[in-house]
Design a protein around this motif. Structure first.
Motif, PDB file in Angstrom:
ATOM      1  N   ILE A  12     -68.542  11.752 -14.188  1.00 44.01           N
ATOM      2  CA  ILE A  12     -69.784  11.557 -13.441  1.00 44.01           C
ATOM      3  C   ILE A  12     -70.788  12.634 -13.838  1.00 44.01           C
ATOM      4  O   ILE A  12     -71.894  12.340 -14.251  1.00 44.01           O
ATOM      5  CB  ILE A  12     -69.529  11.590 -11.920  1.00 44.01           C
ATOM      6  N   LEU A  51     -69.205   1.125 -13.491  1.00 42.32           N
ATOM      7  CA  LEU A  51     -68.122   2.106 -13.576  1.00 42.32           C
ATOM      8  C   LEU A  51     -67.550   2.362 -12.185  1.00 42.32           C
ATOM      9  O   LEU A  51     -68.265   2.801 -11.279  1.00 42.32           O
ATOM     10  CB  LEU A  51     -68.622   3.410 -14.199  1.00 42.32           C
ATOM     11  N   GLU A  52     -66.264   2.106 -12.036  1.00 41.58           N
ATOM     12  CA  GLU A  52     -65.627   2.158 -10.720  1.00 41.58           C
ATOM     13  C   GLU A  52     -65.660   3.559 -10.120  1.00 41.58           C
ATOM     14  O   GLU A  52     -65.866   3.723  -8.907  1.00 41.58           O
ATOM     15  CB  GLU A  52     -64.181   1.670 -10.841  1.00 41.58           C
ATOM     16  N   ASN A  53     -65.440   4.601 -10.932  1.00 42.30           N
ATOM     17  CA  ASN A  53     -65.416   5.957 -10.384  1.00 42.30           C
ATOM     18  C   ASN A  53     -66.764   6.332  -9.770  1.00 42.30           C
ATOM     19  O   ASN A  53     -66.827   6.989  -8.723  1.00 42.30           O
ATOM     20  CB  ASN A  53     -65.004   6.965 -11.456  1.00 42.30           C
ATOM     21  N   ARG A  54     -67.829   5.890 -10.381  1.00 47.16           N
ATOM     22  CA  ARG A  54     -69.161   6.201  -9.864  1.00 47.16           C
ATOM     23  C   ARG A  54     -69.466   5.386  -8.609  1.00 47.16           C
ATOM     24  O   ARG A  54     -70.088   5.897  -7.669  1.00 47.16           O
ATOM     25  CB  ARG A  54     -70.209   5.960 -10.951  1.00 47.16           C
ATOM     26  N   ASP A  68     -67.620  16.745 -11.695  1.00 52.50           N
ATOM     27  CA  ASP A  68     -66.188  16.473 -11.767  1.00 52.50           C
ATOM     28  C   ASP A  68     -65.527  16.934 -13.065  1.00 52.50           C
ATOM     29  O   ASP A  68     -64.352  16.663 -13.300  1.00 52.50           O
ATOM     30  CB  ASP A  68     -65.923  14.975 -11.560  1.00 52.50           C
ATOM     31  N   GLN A 124     -67.268   4.368  -6.446  1.00 55.81           N
ATOM     32  CA  GLN A 124     -66.491   4.962  -5.358  1.00 55.81           C
ATOM     33  C   GLN A 124     -67.163   6.229  -4.839  1.00 55.81           C
ATOM     34  O   GLN A 124     -67.180   6.485  -3.623  1.00 55.81           O
ATOM     35  CB  GLN A 124     -65.063   5.259  -5.831  1.00 55.81           C
ATOM     36  N   MET A 125     -67.714   7.033  -5.733  1.00 58.56           N
ATOM     37  CA  MET A 125     -68.416   8.244  -5.302  1.00 58.56           C
ATOM     38  C   MET A 125     -69.667   7.893  -4.505  1.00 58.56           C
ATOM     39  O   MET A 125     -69.995   8.553  -3.504  1.00 58.56           O
ATOM     40  CB  MET A 125     -68.770   9.103  -6.513  1.00 58.56           C
ATOM     41  N   GLN A 178     -66.439   6.666 -18.709  1.00 59.69           N
ATOM     42  CA  GLN A 178     -65.683   6.060 -17.614  1.00 59.69           C
ATOM     43  C   GLN A 178     -64.882   7.090 -16.827  1.00 59.69           C
ATOM     44  O   GLN A 178     -64.402   6.790 -15.733  1.00 59.69           O
ATOM     45  CB  GLN A 178     -64.749   4.981 -18.157  1.00 59.69           C
ATOM     46  N   GLU A 179     -64.739   8.291 -17.381  1.00 59.24           N
ATOM     47  CA  GLU A 179     -63.981   9.348 -16.708  1.00 59.24           C
ATOM     48  C   GLU A 179     -64.886  10.445 -16.151  1.00 59.24           C
ATOM     49  O   GLU A 179     -64.388  11.382 -15.523  1.00 59.24           O
ATOM     50  CB  GLU A 179     -62.995   9.991 -17.686  1.00 59.24           C
TER      51      GLU A 179
END
Length: 350
Positions: A339, A202-205, A316, A207-208, A336-337
């Motif tokens: 965390i 998952l890209e958002n995770r 978030d 990046q975090m 996916q949206e």
């Protein structure tokens, strides 16, 4: 005072019902709940029921164990707290009598009463709850109640990093960058790890995790992820691999990424059986399971209060208590949206 409690009526259905306001025992504090974090185990419980089903099919099931709030009343033997104090809690009440408790490893007490699981399945999603004084912790003025609610998952990451032993200058891989993975990233960084590679899908995770201290991030679906990771940690693999995703696939990946005489820390809760090809790791590799935490709250609170351990930015998405059903549905359907979700039980607390 009026009290309600959110209970799991059946898998996939939370309801809020009226409840008695608990009367604190002599060694307990009564807490007005402010915030409750949504743990992965809560989401699993919402979808499928508790990991360990109750023996009584009529047992009321509560969810939630990551909590902070304000002391509303104290028992007559309580000395550490007064009405109005801001607090968080360790959600497990050990027996204090078994060999594990007496050795200081109360996290593996066989008779622990842990919130939202056996034996009482009492959850934190309620307006008021009573809790023992010795498992309640004061929050410094520099910490918000939201941060207080997230001390619990942060302590998991701290405990995992400590279980790995000396990390100064070591090369680390963390499989999974959900809440616990992100806490582990920060704990490993604070312990001096030289390289922290995080793998997730998952890209958002991802990046975090980079924002919080990862030195490299990779999508676990990439065919070359093993080779890309070893290009950073070395051809023989990482000194320490943390599995935090709680999945068989990542547990298997850990075996491919650990170096000879390295360590694998199984932090996630992995369902079912994970096949292990011991021929691939019979070079003195250590596999260590990690369970919750013990004696880690004071140091975790200190790190958060000093600003060196970031928990608030991991949260978030916020939900109101009356929308608990929506909160869990969102957690299931929008990974996916999301965390870390947090439920605001009391609107008048910060």
């Amino acid at each position: 005072m009026q009290n309600t409690v959110a209970i799991l009526e059946r898998p996939g259905k939370m309801v809020i019902k009226d409840a008695e306001v608990p009367i604190p025992k002599s060694n307990e504090v009564l807490i007005k709940v402010g915030y409750v974090g949504i743990c992965g185990s809560d989401v699993h419980g919402f979808q499928y029921g508790p990991y360990i089903p109750p023996k009584d099919p009529n047992q009321t099931i509560g969810l939630g164990h990551e909590i902070a709030g304000i002391v509303e009343a104290v028992g007559d033997k309580v000395t550490k707290f007064k009405v109005g104090d801001r607090v968080c809690i360790e959600p497990g009440i050990p027996c204090y009598k078994c060999e594990f408790c007496l050795e200081g490893h109360y996290n593996v007490c066989p008779d622990v009463d842990f919130m939202a699981t056996q034996p009482n399945y009492k959850g934190a999603l309620t307006n008021y709850l009573a809790h023992p004084e010795d498992m309640t912790f004061a929050l410094p003025d520099s910490m918000s109640l939201i941060e207080g609610a997230l001390v619990e998952p942060a302590a998991v990451g701290v405990h995992a990093a400590e279980m790995a032993g000396e990390l100064l200058g070591k090369k680390v891989v963390i499989l999974g960058s959900g809440c616990i993975g992100l806490m582990t990233v920060q704990a490993a960084k604070l312990m001096g790890a030289a390289e922290i590679v995080v793998i997730d899908v998952l890209e958002n995770r991802l990046q975090m995790s980079e924002k919080l201290g990862a030195t490299a991030i990779f999508d676990g679906r990439e065919p070359s992820v093993i080779e890309s990771t070893k290009a950073i940690v070395g051809e023989y693999g990482a000194d320490v691999v943390f599995e935090t995703a709680g999945a068989i696939a990542t547990a298997k990946m850990a075996l491919q990424l650990v170096k000879r005489r390295g360590k694998i820390l199984i932090v996630g809760t992995i369902p079912g059986e994970t096949p292990v090809d011991f021929l691939k790791i019979n070079r003195e590799v250590t596999i260590q399971t990690v369970f919750r935490y013990a004696n880690d709250y004071p140091k975790t609170i200190s790190m958060i209060s000093k600003g060196v351990f970031d928990v608030e930015n991991i949260a978030d998405r916020y939900f109101e208590y009356e929308n608990t059903q929506e909160a869990f549905e969102f957690s299931v359907n929008n990974k996916q949206e999301l965390i870390k979700g947090v439920i605001r039980v009391s609107k008048d607390m910060n």
